[in-house]
Design an enzyme around this catalytic site. Structure first.
Site, mmCIF file in Angstrom:
data_model
loop_
_atom_site.group_PDB
_atom_site.id
_atom_site.type_symbol
_atom_site.label_atom_id
_atom_site.label_comp_id
_atom_site.label_asym_id
_atom_site.label_seq_id
_atom_site.Cartn_x
_atom_site.Cartn_y
_atom_site.Cartn_z
ATOM 1 N N LYS A 190 -7.710 -21.931 44.476
ATOM 2 C CA LYS A 190 -8.739 -21.516 45.434
ATOM 3 C C LYS A 190 -8.334 -21.920 46.842
ATOM 4 O O LYS A 190 -8.275 -23.109 47.168
ATOM 5 C CB LYS A 190 -10.091 -22.162 45.106
ATOM 6 N N GLY A 241 -7.695 -32.159 50.584
ATOM 7 C CA GLY A 241 -8.831 -31.928 51.472
ATOM 8 C C GLY A 241 -9.430 -33.248 51.909
ATOM 9 O O GLY A 241 -8.732 -34.258 51.987
ATOM 10 N N SER A 242 -10.734 -33.231 52.147
ATOM 11 C CA SER A 242 -11.377 -34.416 52.706
ATOM 12 C C SER A 242 -11.615 -35.483 51.633
ATOM 13 O O SER A 242 -11.749 -35.177 50.444
ATOM 14 C CB SER A 242 -12.710 -34.019 53.341
ATOM 15 N N VAL A 245 -14.973 -34.934 49.630
ATOM 16 C CA VAL A 245 -14.901 -33.993 48.504
ATOM 17 C C VAL A 245 -14.026 -34.575 47.396
ATOM 18 O O VAL A 245 -14.314 -34.425 46.208
ATOM 19 C CB VAL A 245 -14.414 -32.598 48.970
ATOM 20 N N GLY A 246 -12.983 -35.294 47.784
ATOM 21 C CA GLY A 246 -12.135 -35.961 46.781
ATOM 22 C C GLY A 246 -12.976 -36.875 45.896
ATOM 23 O O GLY A 246 -12.815 -36.896 44.671
ATOM 24 N N GLU A 263 -5.033 -35.497 47.246
ATOM 25 C CA GLU A 263 -4.296 -35.749 48.491
ATOM 26 C C GLU A 263 -5.318 -35.581 49.600
ATOM 27 O O GLU A 263 -5.740 -34.464 49.901
ATOM 28 C CB GLU A 263 -3.139 -34.737 48.587
ATOM 29 N N CYS A 297 -3.203 -34.046 57.749
ATOM 30 C CA CYS A 297 -3.697 -35.244 57.061
ATOM 31 C C CYS A 297 -2.876 -36.474 57.409
ATOM 32 O O CYS A 297 -3.408 -37.568 57.483
ATOM 33 C CB CYS A 297 -3.705 -35.019 55.556
ATOM 34 N N GLU A 394 -11.349 -40.045 60.731
ATOM 35 C CA GLU A 394 -10.353 -39.022 60.989
ATOM 36 C C GLU A 394 -10.950 -38.006 61.962
ATOM 37 O O GLU A 394 -11.963 -37.380 61.657
ATOM 38 C CB GLU A 394 -10.083 -38.349 59.640
HETATM 39 P P1 NAI Z 1 -13.075 -29.930 52.536
HETATM 40 O O1 NAI Z 1 -12.581 -31.105 51.793
HETATM 41 O O2 NAI Z 1 -14.528 -29.650 52.506
HETATM 42 O O3 NAI Z 1 -12.343 -28.602 52.025
HETATM 43 C C1 NAI Z 1 -11.101 -28.564 51.372
HETATM 44 C C2 NAI Z 1 -11.168 -27.586 50.210
HETATM 45 O O4 NAI Z 1 -12.086 -28.043 49.235
HETATM 46 C C3 NAI Z 1 -11.659 -26.183 50.586
HETATM 47 O O5 NAI Z 1 -10.949 -25.237 49.792
HETATM 48 C C4 NAI Z 1 -13.117 -26.213 50.171
HETATM 49 O O6 NAI Z 1 -13.647 -24.944 49.878
HETATM 50 C C5 NAI Z 1 -13.062 -27.053 48.918
HETATM 51 N N1 NAI Z 1 -14.306 -27.741 48.574
HETATM 52 C C6 NAI Z 1 -15.325 -28.113 49.384
HETATM 53 N N2 NAI Z 1 -16.290 -28.724 48.670
HETATM 54 C C7 NAI Z 1 -15.867 -28.755 47.381
HETATM 55 C C8 NAI Z 1 -16.411 -29.275 46.173
HETATM 56 N N3 NAI Z 1 -17.577 -29.894 46.153
HETATM 57 N N4 NAI Z 1 -15.694 -29.138 45.039
HETATM 58 C C9 NAI Z 1 -14.501 -28.539 45.055
HETATM 59 N N5 NAI Z 1 -13.943 -28.015 46.169
HETATM 60 C C10 NAI Z 1 -14.613 -28.131 47.321
HETATM 61 O O7 NAI Z 1 -12.579 -30.047 54.010
HETATM 62 P P2 NAI Z 1 -13.264 -29.387 55.304
HETATM 63 O O8 NAI Z 1 -14.749 -29.426 55.267
HETATM 64 O O9 NAI Z 1 -12.672 -28.083 55.464
HETATM 65 O O10 NAI Z 1 -12.792 -30.419 56.392
HETATM 66 C C11 NAI Z 1 -13.529 -31.616 56.608
HETATM 67 C C12 NAI Z 1 -12.649 -32.735 56.964
HETATM 68 O O11 NAI Z 1 -11.752 -32.991 55.899
HETATM 69 C C13 NAI Z 1 -11.748 -32.500 58.151
HETATM 70 O O12 NAI Z 1 -12.380 -32.752 59.346
HETATM 71 C C14 NAI Z 1 -10.649 -33.452 57.852
HETATM 72 O O13 NAI Z 1 -11.033 -34.728 58.298
HETATM 73 C C15 NAI Z 1 -10.540 -33.448 56.357
HETATM 74 N N6 NAI Z 1 -9.489 -32.546 55.855
HETATM 75 C C16 NAI Z 1 -8.359 -33.105 55.360
HETATM 76 C C17 NAI Z 1 -7.333 -32.295 54.943
HETATM 77 C C18 NAI Z 1 -6.083 -32.857 54.400
HETATM 78 O O14 NAI Z 1 -5.059 -32.205 54.478
HETATM 79 N N7 NAI Z 1 -6.094 -34.017 53.808
HETATM 80 C C19 NAI Z 1 -7.403 -30.847 55.039
HETATM 81 C C20 NAI Z 1 -8.658 -30.357 55.498
HETATM 82 C C21 NAI Z 1 -9.637 -31.198 55.902
#
Ligand code: NAI
Length: 784
Positions: A190, A241-242, A245-246, A263, A297, A394
């Site tokens: 996804k 991702g964040s 959510v992790g 990650e 990240c 972050e």
């Molecule tokens: P996010 O963690 O919400 O989104 C990342 C992915 O997870 C997206 O595909 C999203 O649709 C999916 N997702 C969201 N909620 C979920 C759930 N409950 N279960 C499963 N999948 C889910 O990140 P977001 O809101 O786009 O960014 C928020 C913050 O996260 C950023 O400001 C940044 O600090 C951090 N981030 C870190 C990243 C990294 O590479 N480690 C990448 C993106 C964001």
């Protein structure tokens, strides 16, 4: 129209936008996208827009995935998986080569599409993202080819659910898909809701090359779709991702057999020592925090600069920052493109305002921002106190913090004053100093005199709130493989604990005074509760064991944390202690066997002998679990160094009270960890007796701590404890599920052990050593 001499006078950039005709043609022709399931696109329904953040224009519409869509994709992947896994490695390799080649042929198209969907500068998409995508597929084609040789006996996991973010959409797709497919898994991926387009273009490539249907499935949608994928019948979830959510995913997968790698975010230190090449370090900052608008990240977002050079460094940085070009991401002269989405820009703005309100001063480039679109000028904070939100959280935008330090120790202290542990960058011309600091920073990846260098052959991943698991290279392959365990021995459920009336009374155990104590910090301790429980063999009372509680665990963890000198010892020195344990246990073998036999253990003699062999085995390996130097990029030496987690909490099996305990404690301490173990609940005396052997074997106090009592409750305390760095759990299904869910707090890795044949081969081996360490990848410039 400027003349040539005008241009030579100002040496200014003229616009050099990359063409978009081909991509726009594709978008116009496609316009509305369904999912890619079972080798074909579904009809587009329940659509949402995906935007170009540089302009706000709608690029296309994609389908919001429902739980039914996810189920259909998982079903397609499930059907395809056995056939894919059954292909000879060579054939899977050919498919991966085909993907690599096809992406390579479309590099320009995909780079432009990525720029339109993300707002990242074309230079980065073209020169960094796409070449790495291609490299990932080629590298992993190689793993597919040699899988049977290199990972003998390994099997794929099955169907993997993969959820990726918006900052490197196609690159994250490649990081996730390539190892999974090489190992023989099939995938449901996804993409992030803000950036689905390159994943859909990649789906077309899969269809074009006629990749077997169902091997790769792409389902678009938002977090709800992601949550549905986490809940679906998959065998693994890989998430980037964040951290929030992790944590949710950690809780949602607790108690299931799903493997998990996370990650997550970071707040990585960028440490500049006084003897650093300052010009190079300034360029490092540009690549560290202003790469991809800081939406990375592992961005070097905390600049830690030696006080002696701080003024000079700050001035040069300010000047360099003023020359960064912010603007049209399609322009080849652009350094800083658009922020991914207005919501994210608002999030950055709010955090920056909080930082200013809390007293930090923002130095921001006087950049002319485009009139429309989603932009943020680069900047950095000075004077941000450690508790300031911008020092801790972050920002995920082009804004760093700059703090000074006086001594190397202070630099390490500041670097580690974060809940994250993803990456670090260290700048010094003194290699001895840089390597010393590299060893001491809490990070999964360390760059010396470099930053943000990646390669498919180098493990990438973090610790603490940055998650667990590694992507890339051999370590990354291991995350997609399993070694089917031989027939398991049923783990008996422990009997309910019954409090003993008076634990101190000599006759409490039916005439014999057998009241064991806890073993904490190298000393026998009474339990904080003052309570004991009765240990029985059938109807016979064998003795009383301490009823350990939260307070005892806290004391044990404290003692374990203090025993950090154990990790600093050489493997050779630890081996000597393990040999000594083996010898001392040998001398008392008959006594231990009698004790086990009295408790009704079958094969008591064999259990003791096997325990002695375990001690010799792990003593032998204590100085042989080597790191690696994978072949990554030219002009770099990439060290992959195993390091102990720190304190490992261990819940021991009931099935083999002595051997089960030793099989877990010994590999953990052989690798330099300290341990807090909960011995077999039904028969803890084997463990408490073993403590006497530890005492006379030169094992430093605090390296092994034993707390007897209600195993599931005590594990839950360790799961929540921030100073327990990893957890190994044998226990009831409910107990393991609770431990996994509770571990979401500090995101420690939890190894839930399925029942093992402790007497047999599955009770020892490489897997135990692998789980006893985490990898640190250290990048050194070499031969430049
Ligand atoms: P996010 O963690 O919400 O989104 C990342 C992915 O997870 C997206 O595909 C999203 O649709 C999916 N997702 C969201 N909620 C979920 C759930 N409950 N279960 C499963 N999948 C889910 O990140 P977001 O809101 O786009 O960014 C928020 C913050 O996260 C950023 O400001 C940044 O600090 C951090 N981030 C870190 C990243 C990294 O590479 N480690 C990448 C993106 C964001």
């Amino acid at each position: 129209m400027p003349t040539v001499s005008d241009i030579l006078d100002s040496l200014d950039y003229g616009p050099a936008p990359e063409g978009t005709v081909e991509v726009r043609g594709w978008l116009a022709a496609r316009g509305r996208f369904g999912h890619f399931i079972g080798g074909a696109f579904t009809a587009p329904v329940g659509l949402f827009d995906t935007l170009n953040p540089a302009t706000g224009e709608v690029l296309a519409q994609v389908t919001q995935g429902t739980p039914a869509d996810v189920a259909a994709a998982v079903a397609a992947a499930r059907v395809a998986q056995p056939g894919w896994a059954a292909l000879p490695g060579h054939e899977r390799a050919e498919w991966l080569y085909a993907l690599a080649r096809q992406v390579q042929k479309r590099e320009r198209f995909l780079a432009v599409l990525e720029v339109l969907d993300t707002g990242k500068p074309i230079r980065e998409a073209r020169d960094i993202d796409l070449p790495l995508v291609v490299r990932h597929f080629y590298h992993h084609a190689g793993w597919a080819e040699v899988l049977a040789d290199q990972f003998p006996g390994a099997a794929p996991l099955g169907v993997c659910g993969q959820i990726i973010p918006w900052n490197f959409p196609l690159l994250m797709l490649a990081w996730k898909l390539a190892p999974a497919l090489a190992a023989g898994n099939t995938v449901v991926l996804k993409p992030a809701e803000w950036t689905p387009l390159t994943a859909l273009a990649f789906a077309e490539i899969c269809a074009e090359i006629r990749l077997p249907a169902g091997v790769v499935n792409i389902v678009t949608g938002d977090g709800a779709t992601g949550a549905a994928l986490v809940a679906a019948e998959v065998d693994k979830i890989a998430f980037t991702g964040s951290s929030e959510v992790g944590r949710e995913i950690r809780r949602a997968t607790a108690g299931t057999a799903k493997r998990l790698t996370l990650e997550l975010g970071g707040k990585s230190p960028f440490i500049v020592f006084a003897d650093a090449d300052l010009e190079a370090a300034i360029e490092g900052v540009v690549d560290g925090i202003w790469f991809n608008q800081g939406q990375v990240c592992c961005a070097g977002s905390r600049l830690l600069v030696a006080e002696a050079v701080a003024d000079a460094f700050t001035e040069r940085l300010r000047a360099r920052m003023a020359r960064l070009r912010v603007g049209d991401p399609l322009d080849k002269g652009t350094d800083i493109g658009a922020i991914i989405h207005p919501d994210h820009l608002a999030r950055i703005g709010a955090l920056v305002a909080e930082g200013q309100a809390a007293g930090a001063e923002l130095v921001q480039a006087p950049a002319q921002l485009p009139a429309r679109g989603c932009y943020c000028a680069p900047g950095f904070f000075t004077g941000a106190a450690p508790a300031n939100p911008v020092s801790q959280r972050e920002i995920f935008g082009p804004i760093a913090t700059l703090t000074t330090f006086r001594t190397p120790d202070e630099a390490v202290q500041l670097a580690n004053a974060s809940c994250y542990g993803l990456a670090a960058s260290i700048w010094s011309e003194n290699l001895a100093l840089a390597l010393d600091i590299a060893a001491r920073v809490k990070a999964g990846v360390v760059w010396v005199n470099s930053v943000n260098v990646f390669d498919a052959g180098a493990p990438f991943g973090g610790m603490r709130d940055s998650g667990f698991g590694r992507e890339g290279g051999r370590a990354g392959m291991l995350e997609y493989l399993a070694w089917p365990a031989p027939a398991a021995v049923a783990e008996p459920e422990p009997a309910a604990l019954v409090a003993a009336p008076d634990p101190t009374h000599p006759g409490a155990a039916g005439g014999i005074d057998r009241t064991a104590k806890l073993y904490i910090g190298g000393a026998q301790k009474r339990p904080d509760s003052g309570q004991s429980y009765a240990v029985r063999a059938g109807d016979r009372l064998l003795g009383l064991a301490p009823w350990g509680s939260r307070k005892d665990i806290r004391n044990a963890v404290e003692a374990a944390q203090k025993a950090s000198g154990w990790a600093a010892m050489a493997g050779h020195a630890r081996a000597q202690v393990l040999y000594f344990i083996a010898e001392n246990l040998s001398a008392r073998a008959a006594e231990f066997a009698a004790r086990l036999a009295e408790a009704g253990q079958p094969d008591a003699q064999a259990e003791v002998q096997a325990t002695i062999r375990r001690a010799f085995y792990y003593a032998a390996l204590a100085d042989k679990h080597d790191g690696r130097i994978p072949a990554t990029r030219a002009r770099h030496l990439t060290l992959v160094q195993p390091e102990p987690h720190g304190v490992i909490g261990i819940a021991c099996p009931n099935a083999a009270p002595l051997l089960g305990l030793a099989s877990l404690i010994l590999p953990a301490i052989a690798m330099g960890n300290r341990v807090v173990a909960i011995p077999a609940q039904d028969m803890p005396f084997a463990a408490t007796d073993l403590a006497q052997v530890f005492d006379c074997s030169d094992l430093p106090g605090g390296v092994v701590n034993l707390v007897t009592g209600p195993r599931d409750d005590l594990v839950a305390v360790m799961a929540c404890h921030d100073d327990v760095n990893a957890l190994w759990v044998c226990g009831t299904k409910a107990g393991a599920a609770r431990a996994q869910a509770d571990s979401a707090g500090n995101l420690k890795p939890v190894w839930v052990m399925t029942n093992r044949d402790w007497q047999g081969a599955s009770g020892q081996g490489q897997a135990f050593l692998d789980h006893a360490v985490r990898l640190k990848t250290i990048w050194l410039p070499f031969g430049a």
